[in-house]
Structures are given as structure tokens and as C-alpha cells.
Design an enzyme around this catalytic site. Structure first.
Site, PDB file in Angstrom:
ATOM      1  CD  GLU A   1     -14.316  -2.423  -6.962  1.00 48.31           C
ATOM      2  OE1 GLU A   1     -13.455  -1.694  -7.529  1.00 48.31           O
ATOM      3  OE2 GLU A   1     -14.025  -3.308  -6.149  1.00 48.31           O
TER       4      GLU A   1
ATOM      5  CG  ASN B   1      -7.625  -0.680 -11.565  1.00 47.37           C
ATOM      6  OD1 ASN B   1      -7.868  -1.228 -12.624  1.00 47.37           O
ATOM      7  ND2 ASN B   1      -6.630  -1.056 -10.783  1.00 47.37           N
ATOM      8  CB  ILE B   2      -8.443   5.582 -13.623  1.00 50.15           C
ATOM      9  CG1 ILE B   2      -9.446   4.943 -14.605  1.00 50.15           C
ATOM     10  CG2 ILE B   2      -7.638   6.689 -14.310  1.00 50.15           C
ATOM     11  CD1 ILE B   2     -10.559   5.863 -15.064  1.00 50.15           C
ATOM     12  CD  GLU B   3      -2.773   1.720 -10.396  1.00 49.11           C
ATOM     13  OE1 GLU B   3      -1.623   1.819 -10.855  1.00 49.11           O
ATOM     14  OE2 GLU B   3      -3.145   0.757  -9.698  1.00 49.11           O
TER      15      GLU B   3
ATOM     16  CB  CYS C   1     -15.175   0.246  -3.533  1.00 48.86           C
ATOM     17  SG  CYS C   1     -14.074   1.008  -4.738  1.00 48.86           S
TER      18      CYS C   1
ATOM     19  CB  CYS D   1     -10.705  -0.893  -1.425  1.00 50.21           C
ATOM     20  SG  CYS D   1     -11.496   0.633  -1.976  1.00 50.21           S
TER      21      CYS D   1
ATOM     22  CB  CYS E   1     -11.557   1.208  -6.949  1.00 54.43           C
ATOM     23  SG  CYS E   1     -10.353   1.091  -5.628  1.00 54.43           S
TER      24      CYS E   1
HETATM   25  N1  THU Z   1      -8.523  -1.794  -6.889  1.00 56.38           N
HETATM   26  C1  THU Z   1      -9.736  -1.746  -7.528  1.00 56.38           C
HETATM   27  O1  THU Z   1      -9.891  -1.107  -8.569  1.00 56.38           O
HETATM   28  N2  THU Z   1     -10.765  -2.429  -6.962  1.00 56.38           N
HETATM   29  C2  THU Z   1     -10.658  -3.271  -5.902  1.00 56.38           C
HETATM   30  O2  THU Z   1     -11.641  -3.887  -5.517  1.00 56.38           O
HETATM   31  C3  THU Z   1      -9.357  -3.427  -5.236  1.00 56.38           C
HETATM   32  C4  THU Z   1      -8.296  -2.465  -5.633  1.00 56.38           C
HETATM   33  C5  THU Z   1      -7.386  -1.123  -7.535  1.00 56.38           C
HETATM   34  C6  THU Z   1      -6.874   0.133  -6.913  1.00 56.38           C
HETATM   35  C7  THU Z   1      -5.460   0.163  -7.446  1.00 56.38           C
HETATM   36  O3  THU Z   1      -5.452   0.714  -8.757  1.00 56.38           O
HETATM   37  C8  THU Z   1      -5.075  -1.305  -7.569  1.00 56.38           C
HETATM   38  O4  THU Z   1      -6.286  -2.010  -7.578  1.00 56.38           O
HETATM   39  C9  THU Z   1      -4.177  -1.801  -6.450  1.00 56.38           C
HETATM   40  O5  THU Z   1      -4.700  -1.475  -5.208  1.00 56.38           O
END
Ligand code: THU
Length: 130
Positions: free
Chosen positions: A54, A41-43, A88, A85, A52
Site C-alpha cells: 500500500e 511489498n518490498i522486504e 499503512c 497494517c 508494504c
Molecule cells: N504487508 C503488506 O504489504 N500489506 C499489508 O496490508 C499487510 C502486510 C506485507 C509486509 C510484509 O512484507 C508481509 O506482508 C508480511 O507482514
């Protein structure tokens, strides 16, 4: 292959850019040609711009010309195997067969294997626009 994908998904958490949630997620996607695409995941400071793990893995593969996938693994430090989520799930339903297997795990190695269709039944598809 399941074990290898789970291991790669867990490893990919170390690459996550998560200064806001501090919740690293990793993913590994197997193509039918045998290649593995990984994602984390890259925020972003503008929170909704986050991607996310995925989708990073899926988009890396698609942008590399891959269109056929056979298996995916997703890992996070959750009590239960991490549930992807909604966004995804919709992206998975665009590119994965309804019966493709997705292994969800946590750091205790609790694994739940589901299909694309189990994650998002009755999903909106391109055929719905015909
Ligand atoms: N996130 C994912 O990368 N994949 C998931 O299946 C659930 C949520 C990430 C998004 C965000 O960076 C962090 O988790 C919190 O929501």
C-alpha cells in the site's frame, strides 16, 4: 473501475520481493486524474525496513506529484480480505479523504470495501499540531 483495481492489485503480487515472509501483497491506487499507481511489498534483511504494498503505491504516486486519490485495492492470499497494517492506515489517513473507498480482497475474490476513516478512526492529523 473497482474490478480493474482488484485485478491490478492481484497481478502486482507477482512483483513482490518477499524472501522472508513469502507473503506477497499487491496494491493499486487510482488518482482523480484517472492514473493507476501500483505497489507490492518490498522486504529487507533488516525486517523493519520492509515497505508494504500500500505504501509503495502511495509513495510512488506522491513522488510523481499526485495528491488526489479516489479509490484503492489491496490483495493478498488471506482467508478474509487482507486488513492493511497500522502504519499503512496512518499513511492512508494522511493522503486519502476520510470517505475514500478501499477495496480489500483475497484470492477467493472475497471483497470488503471500507473507507479510510473506518480503517483508522480518530487518526492523528496535521491539524492536531496547530
Ligand atoms: N504487508 C503488506 O504489504 N500489506 C499489508 O496490508 C499487510 C502486510 C506485507 C509486509 C510484509 O512484507 C508481509 O506482508 C508480511 O507482514
Amino acid at each position: 473501475m473497482k474490478e480493474k483495481l482488484l485485478e491490478k492489485a492481484i497481478q502486482m503480487r507477482t512483483k513482490a520481493y518477499v524472501p522472508y515472509s513469502e507473503f506477497p501483497v499487491g496494491a493499486a491506487l487510482l488518482t482523480s486524474s484517472g492514473k493507476i499507481y501500483t505497489g507490492c511489498n518490498i522486504e529487507n534483511a533488516a525486517y523493519p525496513s520492509t515497505c508494504c504494498a500500500e505504501r509503495v503505491a502511495i509513495f510512488k504516486a506522491i513522488s510523481d506529484g499526485e495528491t488526489e486519490f479516489t479509490e484503492m485495492a489491496v490483495a493478498a492470499d488471506t482467508k478474509r480480505p487482507v486488513p492493511p497494517c497500522g502504519t499503512c492506515r496512518q499513511v492512508m489517513s494522511e493522503f486519502f479523504d476520510p470517505d475514500m473507498t478501499i477495496h480489500l480482497t483475497n484470492l477467493n475474490k472475497n471483497v470488503q470495501t471500507v473507507t479510510t476513516d473506518q480503517l483508522l478512526p480518530f487518526s492523528f492529523q496535521k491539524e492536531d499540531m496547530e
